[in-house]
Design an enzyme around this catalytic site. Structure first.
Site, PDB file in Angstrom:
ATOM      1  NE  ARG A 193      -3.885  -0.532   2.459  1.00 48.81           N
ATOM      2  CZ  ARG A 193      -5.331  -0.663   2.200  1.00 48.81           C
ATOM      3  NH1 ARG A 193      -5.102   0.920   0.897  1.00 48.81           N
ATOM      4  NH2 ARG A 193      -5.993  -1.397   1.925  1.00 48.81           N
ATOM      5  N   GLY A 240      -3.006   1.925   8.741  1.00 47.74           N
ATOM      6  CA  GLY A 240      -2.351   0.688   9.138  1.00 47.74           C
ATOM      7  C   GLY A 240      -1.200   0.918   9.539  1.00 47.74           C
ATOM      8  N   GLY A 241      -0.275   0.382  10.149  1.00 45.24           N
ATOM      9  CA  GLY A 241       0.620  -0.018  11.349  1.00 45.24           C
ATOM     10  C   GLY A 241       2.196   0.913  10.288  1.00 45.24           C
ATOM     11  CG  ASP A 268       3.908  -5.726   6.219  1.00 51.74           C
ATOM     12  OD1 ASP A 268       3.914  -6.658   6.828  1.00 51.74           O
ATOM     13  OD2 ASP A 268       2.827  -5.574   6.565  1.00 51.74           O
ATOM     14  CG  ASP A 323      38.849 -32.086   6.070  1.00 55.27           C
ATOM     15  OD1 ASP A 323      39.091 -33.100   7.256  1.00 55.27           O
ATOM     16  OD2 ASP A 323      37.246 -31.475   6.500  1.00 55.27           O
ATOM     17  CG  ASP A 381      33.509 -36.747   7.163  1.00 51.63           C
ATOM     18  OD1 ASP A 381      32.649 -36.951   6.607  1.00 51.63           O
ATOM     19  OD2 ASP A 381      34.693 -37.175   7.430  1.00 51.63           O
TER      20      ASP A 381
HETATM   21  C1  G6P Z   1      -0.788  -4.611   9.058  1.00 56.26           C
HETATM   22  C2  G6P Z   1      -0.046  -4.648   8.026  1.00 56.26           C
HETATM   23  C3  G6P Z   1       0.525  -4.137   6.879  1.00 56.26           C
HETATM   24  C4  G6P Z   1      -1.063  -3.192   5.963  1.00 56.26           C
HETATM   25  C5  G6P Z   1      -2.153  -2.903   7.190  1.00 56.26           C
HETATM   26  C6  G6P Z   1      -3.632  -2.758   6.930  1.00 56.26           C
HETATM   27  O1  G6P Z   1      -0.406  -2.846   9.568  1.00 56.26           O
HETATM   28  O2  G6P Z   1       1.427  -4.919   8.492  1.00 56.26           O
HETATM   29  O3  G6P Z   1       0.917  -4.357   5.938  1.00 56.26           O
HETATM   30  O4  G6P Z   1      -1.200  -2.128   4.884  1.00 56.26           O
HETATM   31  O5  G6P Z   1      -2.072  -3.850   8.202  1.00 56.26           O
HETATM   32  O6  G6P Z   1      -4.139  -3.469   6.457  1.00 56.26           O
HETATM   33  P1  G6P Z   1      -4.604  -3.273   4.814  1.00 56.26           P
HETATM   34  O7  G6P Z   1      -4.789  -4.646   4.390  1.00 56.26           O
HETATM   35  O8  G6P Z   1      -5.556  -2.212   4.405  1.00 56.26           O
HETATM   36  O9  G6P Z   1      -3.036  -2.304   3.696  1.00 56.26           O
END
Ligand code: G6P
Length: 729
Positions: free
Chosen positions: A10, A29-30, A141, A498, A500
């Site tokens: 994303r 998202g994180g 990711d 050597d 092995d």
């Molecule tokens: C988590 C994953 C992210 C992802 C996010 C939101 O944090 O680690 O890679 O982008 O969720 O999920 P989505 O499916 O909306 O991208």
């Protein structure tokens, strides 16, 4: 500064098409939340999917592209079908549930896998198009786990890092995946692979070892020809942004508004993406039990439940939405009254100032995922606590729990514990809250997202440097030509080999490594020339050496130098040795066999060896260290030596080693060519006694006194063949 290319599924911007035209919204998202401030402040470009299907923006595609480019974002457009099979499919119906320990939700479908492969290729083409020489390529990711290797194929010299934002599951779970080897091979295309916690790193290394056979030393994996590092980098947040924004007038105004609506109720805050891994129903049930047990809090406190819509097309997400709606309804029905609703439920994402206002106001944050790679929300909550007041209740299953030890840490499956945690949090004296939060704030401020990313990139560049050093020691083509021509121009040649791990790879049992016809033929050819003196220097017992190699016109050394046999002569013992010590040492080795399934003791004439090459990797290494320690104490006054070889711990009389045996030949004549090849610690004794002009090669890449490295026994055999036949330049 080198440019950083960030690649994730994303983009930080999501394109939406409304009646009135296109909208460009921040993604949730994180991953993007954490990385976007880093992206803004650095020389970087971001490649990813803008969150909309290609068919919907056919005509506007150039505009979308131009707008995204103005924010240094390069879109990878996906069709409706791609999104279905790759994003909703393999990513979120296969990898996501499996890696979060939901095997029963996991779909195994060849079609979805093929879509995943195909879209990873599409991303690889996009990277190859955008990347410039010298860029640092950082892939993120679980959507793109094949990408590191695909990029390596297209750009062999590139610096490639990978970071996984979700848990890496234990081997027992990971092995369920039909495409497990391909995923690991894909990841190993990177130079550095990062994870949020130490456990995830260990799970990954364990899977690499069990499935691909590569071992690691302290997170350093030596594959056939490269060093790859796996390490821990707990992701941080943009601390300053959260803490300073909490003082902003927009946030203060929002707090005023919310207070007006909520009165003086205490606030418990819960914020997540709508996801079954987040434990939202469990949280609601615990809240309900809390109200039942603590009637004094009824009408005095609200649970502010923010759930951000996510992956709504995936069946389990839709079912979860229904479950949460019902639970909220039931609890509000049971404990609410006219004018009072205990759960304030919001199903959408909030503007930044409202989010910060809520964080800042909340007396308690209740964050209870069943599994969560990291969970940045817990960190954001702490960062906005400008006056230090507020209590974080956090599930031990979130990666963040490893860093936020001052929070109240709970087991989400223990409802009683959550209820107790809520009671404790609401009664906690302010000084105690402040004390805990200040400690966590300091930590989060120090290891913020910039430190996290800088740290990752530093380690990535360091790994590249290590690879460079390794390449410098690798026996490359030019050096090989020099070695072969030195060999051919000389007349008195000594070749110390050597067996092995050097001429043949290790087998499960020592007998399994019997020399093949190919090896006997090769050694036969090597020993045929009167100019060559070949010596096989092994740790094996002399009967085996005699049986396997007695027919060759070669010198033999057995038991690491206890026995030597010159060409055409009889076996000789290096010095008179006694075996009285064996009775004391054998029981210790046997105890380790009982405690380490797959290991066994080999008894040689003057030594005892504990082999563990078939035992579990981690267990074997751990036991080997324990054993070596026990033995060192025991042997201190017995004139014994403990050798740690490749997957073997061996005890023998001190002062006898392969180096001493090798000297017997080295000092025999004025050789004009010496070559020694070996693979483990016991061969280091040989390398150390060689004259400076000798050629020495260590098999596999790790620190050694040898001058050069080769990757594997097959490369050693190829070299010997080239020496015999002459190399074609
Ligand atoms: C988590 C994953 C992210 C992802 C996010 C939101 O944090 O680690 O890679 O982008 O969720 O999920 P989505 O499916 O909306 O991208």
């Amino acid at each position: 500064m080198q440019r950083l290319l960030i690649i994730s599924n994303r983009l930080p911007v999501t394109v939406e098409k409304r009646k009135r035209g296109l909208r460009f919204e921040p993604s949730i998202g994180g991953l993007v939340t954490g990385l976007k401030s880093f992206h803004k402040s650095h020389n970087s470009a971001w490649i990813g999917w803008p969150g909309i299907n290609l068919e919907r923006i056919k005509e506007e595609e150039p505009d979308v592209e131009a707008r995204l480019l103005s924010e240094s974002c390069y879109p990878v457009f996906l069709s409706q079908q791609d999104i279905e099979d790759y994003y909703h499919g393999f990513c979120n119906k296969t990898i996501w549930p499996l890696f979060h320990y939901y095997p029963s939700y996991t779909v195994y479908s060849k079609d979805l896998w093929e879509a995943y492969e195909r879209i990873n290729e599409v991303f690889a083409d996009a990277v190859a198009e955008v990347a410039e020489q010298g860029d640092i390529i950082w892939i993120h990711d679980y959507h793109l786990m094949l990408l590191p290797n695909l990029v390596r194929e297209r750009l062999p010299e590139a610096t490639v890092g990978f970071f996984l934002h979700i848990p890496f599951p234990s081997f027992e779970i990971f092995r369920l995946l039909p495409w497990r080897e391909q995923i690991l091979e894909g990841l190993l295309g990177a130079d550095l692979i990062g994870f949020h916690t130490y456990d995830y790193v260990q799970h990954f290394l364990n899977s690499v070892h069990r499935l691909l056979g590569y071992e690691d030393t302290m997170g350093q994996i030596i594959s056939a020809d490269r060093i790859i590092k796996a390490d821990v980098f707990p992701m941080g947040i943009d601390y300053e942004e959260y803490s300073s924004y909490a003082r902003d007038w927009r946030v203060q105004r929002e707090i005023g508004k919310l207070r007006g609506k909520l009165g003086n109720y205490k606030i418990i805050l819960s914020i997540d993406r709508m996801d079954y891994t987040k434990g939202i129903p469990q949280r609601l049930e615990a809240f309900s039990l809390f109200l039942e047990r603590n009637p004094q809090y009824r009408e005095k406190l609200v649970l502010f439940l923010v759930v951000v819509p996510s992956r709504t097309k995936v069946e389990h997400y839709a079912a979860l939405k229904k479950q949460i709606d019902e639970l909220v309804g039931a609890i509000n029905g049971k404990y609410g009254s006219i004018g009072f609703t205990p759960i304030q439920y919001v199903y959408r994402s909030l503007p930044f100032h409202s989010l910060i206002a809520l964080y800042n106001m909340a007396d308690v944050a209740l964050i209870t995922p069943l599994r969560d790679g990291m969970n940045l929300i817990s960190k954001e909550y702490i960062a906005t606590k400008t006056d230090g007041k507020g209590v974080l209740i956090l599930s031990e299953m979130a990666g963040a729990a490893k860093e936020l030890g001052e929070a109240i840490i709970i087991n989400v499956n223990n409802q009683e514990e959550i209820v107790r945690a809520l009671e404790e949090a609401l009664l906690m004296p302010e000084e105690e809250q402040i004390e805990h939060n200040r400690i966590m704030q300091k930590r989060l401020q120090r290891y913020n997202v910039t430190r996290w990313a800088d740290d990752f990139i530093d380690r990535l560049l360091y790994t590249r440097k290590l690879q460079g050093e390794m390449e410098a020691k690798a026996l490359n083509h030019e050096t090989k030509i020099k070695l072969v021509s030195d060999f051919q121009e000389s007349n008195q040649r000594l070749i110390l080999l050597d067996y092995d791990g050097t001429l043949v790879p290790f087998a499960g049992k020592p007998e399994g490594a019997r020399p093949s016809d190919e090896i006997i033929k090769l050694l036969g050819e090597l020993t045929r020339s009167p100019k060559n003196e070949v010596v096989l220097i092994s740790g094996r017992d002399k009967d085996t050496m005699e049986k396997w190699f007695g027919g060759l016109s070669a010198g033999l050394v057995a038991e690491h130098g206890v026995w030597t046999k010159e060409k055409g002569k009889e076996w000789e013992m290096m010095e008179t040795l006694s075996n009285d010590w064996k009775g004391e040492v054998r029981p210790i080795l046997e105890l380790h066999v009982d405690r380490t399934p797959g290991s066994f003791v080999e008894e040689k004439e003057f030594s005892l060896a504990w082999h563990y090459r078939k035992a579990g990797h981690r267990l074997g290494d751990m036991r080997a260290r324990e054993l070596a320690n026990d033995l060192l104490n025991l042997t201190a006054n017995l004139n014994l030596q403990v050798l740690e070889g490749s997957k073997v711990v061996e005890v023998k009389i001190a002062g006898v080693n392969k180096g001493r045996a090798a000297l017997q030949w080295i000092s025999e004549r004025a050789w004009d060519f010496i070559l020694a090849i070996g693979d483990d610690l016991t061969d280091e004794d040989v390398f150390k006694v060689l004259p400076a002009t000798a050629w020495s090669i260590k098999v596999r890449f790790s620190a050694s006194a040898a001058r050069f490295n080769l990757g594997s026994p097959s490369q050693v055999r190829a070299l010997l063949k080239e020496m015999i036949a002459g190399i074609k330049v």
